[in-house]
Design a protein around this motif. Sequence first.
Motif, mmCIF file in Angstrom:
data_model
loop_
_atom_site.group_PDB
_atom_site.id
_atom_site.type_symbol
_atom_site.label_atom_id
_atom_site.label_comp_id
_atom_site.label_asym_id
_atom_site.label_seq_id
_atom_site.Cartn_x
_atom_site.Cartn_y
_atom_site.Cartn_z
ATOM 1 N N THR A 82 0.815 -1.208 0.000
ATOM 2 C CA THR A 82 0.000 0.000 0.000
ATOM 3 C C THR A 82 0.850 1.259 0.000
ATOM 4 O OG1 THR A 82 -0.187 -0.112 2.404
ATOM 5 C CG2 THR A 82 -1.970 -1.114 1.121
ATOM 6 N N SER A 83 2.106 1.136 0.460
ATOM 7 C CA SER A 83 3.038 2.262 0.453
ATOM 8 C C SER A 83 4.460 1.717 0.512
ATOM 9 C CB SER A 83 2.791 3.185 1.654
ATOM 10 O OG SER A 83 3.193 2.546 2.859
ATOM 11 N N ALA A 84 5.421 2.579 0.238
ATOM 12 C CA ALA A 84 6.825 2.166 0.345
ATOM 13 C C ALA A 84 7.144 1.753 1.781
ATOM 14 C CB ALA A 84 7.738 3.297 -0.110
ATOM 15 N N ARG A 85 6.611 2.504 2.740
ATOM 16 C CA ARG A 85 6.868 2.187 4.146
ATOM 17 C C ARG A 85 6.330 0.808 4.506
ATOM 18 N NH1 ARG A 85 8.650 3.982 8.626
ATOM 19 N NH2 ARG A 85 8.899 6.142 7.996
ATOM 20 N N THR A 86 5.088 0.502 4.128
ATOM 21 C CA THR A 86 4.540 -0.810 4.495
ATOM 22 C C THR A 86 5.300 -1.936 3.783
ATOM 23 O OG1 THR A 86 2.795 -0.698 2.814
ATOM 24 C CG2 THR A 86 2.238 0.078 5.035
ATOM 25 N N ALA A 87 5.721 -1.707 2.538
ATOM 26 C CA ALA A 87 6.510 -2.722 1.830
ATOM 27 C C ALA A 87 7.845 -2.931 2.539
ATOM 28 C CB ALA A 87 6.735 -2.300 0.378
ATOM 29 N N ALA A 88 8.520 -1.851 2.925
ATOM 30 C CA ALA A 88 9.816 -1.947 3.607
ATOM 31 C C ALA A 88 9.659 -2.622 4.971
ATOM 32 C CB ALA A 88 10.438 -0.562 3.752
ATOM 33 N N GLU A 89 8.650 -2.223 5.713
ATOM 34 C CA GLU A 89 8.431 -2.821 7.038
ATOM 35 C C GLU A 89 8.117 -4.312 6.921
ATOM 36 O OE1 GLU A 89 5.429 -0.239 8.683
ATOM 37 O OE2 GLU A 89 6.935 1.192 9.425
ATOM 38 N N PHE A 90 7.343 -4.698 5.912
ATOM 39 C CA PHE A 90 7.039 -6.106 5.690
ATOM 40 C C PHE A 90 8.317 -6.885 5.384
ATOM 41 C CE2 PHE A 90 6.073 -9.617 2.810
ATOM 42 C CZ PHE A 90 5.212 -10.359 3.595
ATOM 43 N N LEU A 91 9.133 -6.375 4.473
ATOM 44 C CA LEU A 91 10.367 -7.059 4.079
ATOM 45 C C LEU A 91 11.374 -7.149 5.221
ATOM 46 C CD1 LEU A 91 10.811 -5.574 0.501
ATOM 47 C CD2 LEU A 91 10.315 -7.972 1.084
ATOM 48 N N ALA A 92 11.293 -6.255 6.191
ATOM 49 C CA ALA A 92 12.228 -6.262 7.328
ATOM 50 C C ALA A 92 11.822 -7.254 8.420
ATOM 51 C CB ALA A 92 12.335 -4.858 7.921
ATOM 52 N N LYS A 93 10.587 -7.768 8.378
ATOM 53 C CA LYS A 93 10.119 -8.687 9.423
ATOM 54 C C LYS A 93 10.947 -9.968 9.441
ATOM 55 C CE LYS A 93 5.315 -7.242 9.599
ATOM 56 N NZ LYS A 93 3.920 -7.697 9.430
ATOM 57 N N GLU A 94 11.260 -10.440 10.652
ATOM 58 C CA GLU A 94 12.057 -11.660 10.835
ATOM 59 C C GLU A 94 11.436 -12.880 10.161
ATOM 60 O OE1 GLU A 94 15.027 -12.266 12.489
ATOM 61 O OE2 GLU A 94 15.303 -10.119 12.818
ATOM 62 N N GLU A 95 10.114 -13.014 10.223
ATOM 63 C CA GLU A 95 9.458 -14.222 9.709
ATOM 64 C C GLU A 95 9.264 -14.220 8.194
ATOM 65 O OE1 GLU A 95 6.123 -11.385 10.952
ATOM 66 O OE2 GLU A 95 8.090 -11.935 11.695
ATOM 67 N N VAL A 96 9.465 -13.092 7.536
ATOM 68 C CA VAL A 96 9.297 -13.005 6.088
ATOM 69 C C VAL A 96 10.571 -13.503 5.411
ATOM 70 C CG1 VAL A 96 8.954 -11.406 4.159
ATOM 71 C CG2 VAL A 96 7.632 -11.140 6.270
ATOM 72 N N LYS A 97 10.418 -14.430 4.483
ATOM 73 C CA LYS A 97 11.574 -15.058 3.829
ATOM 74 C C LYS A 97 12.020 -14.298 2.584
ATOM 75 C CE LYS A 97 11.312 -19.311 6.047
ATOM 76 N NZ LYS A 97 11.596 -18.910 7.358
ATOM 77 N N ALA A 98 11.903 -12.988 2.632
ATOM 78 C CA ALA A 98 12.372 -12.103 1.567
ATOM 79 C C ALA A 98 12.870 -10.825 2.227
ATOM 80 C CB ALA A 98 11.242 -11.784 0.590
ATOM 81 N N SER A 99 13.736 -10.114 1.519
ATOM 82 C CA SER A 99 14.224 -8.833 2.020
ATOM 83 C C SER A 99 14.722 -8.032 0.827
ATOM 84 C CB SER A 99 15.348 -9.037 3.052
ATOM 85 O OG SER A 99 16.416 -9.758 2.467
ATOM 86 N N ALA A 100 15.193 -6.843 1.071
ATOM 87 C CA ALA A 100 15.736 -5.993 0.011
ATOM 88 C C ALA A 100 16.721 -5.025 0.643
ATOM 89 C CB ALA A 100 14.612 -5.220 -0.684
#
Length: 142
Positions: free
Chosen positions: A39-57
């Motif tokens: 929904t926004s750059a912030r929500t995408a970044a915060e999602f990718l930074a989560k420990e349980e998410v198996k993706a990052s950037a």
Amino acid sequence: MEILKHRLVDGGVQHLVCRKNSRKLSGPDMIVVHYTAGTSARTAAEFLAKEEVKASAHLVIGRQGELFQLVPFDTEAWHAGRSCYGGRATFWHRYTERQKRLLREICRLLKQHYPIRYVVGHSDITDRKQDPGPELHGFMCK
């Protein structure tokens, strides 16, 4: 904007902590550009930074020029998954001039600090994804 200790400084960059990424890179030579939904750059970044998410950037560049750094440039990020160089780009998304300007500036900085040889899209390294699309294909090769 400049790079100090493998992080962007100035230019309004906001740094998030992404502890799951710890494998150091030796002389990164490729920039991989992705499209990330959210929904926004912030929500995408915060999602990718989560420990349980198996993706990052390493970075997220928002449509209005917002800039987030999650992972230092000397550390591996996991957005592409298992991949190899080679493939094709297909339609995906239109990007704002601010996004393209920031991407161009960051690529120049990275090339000054690291032995970058390739700038590719996600779809160029894996057939599982189609991003970032043809609009950036010619742009990335420059």
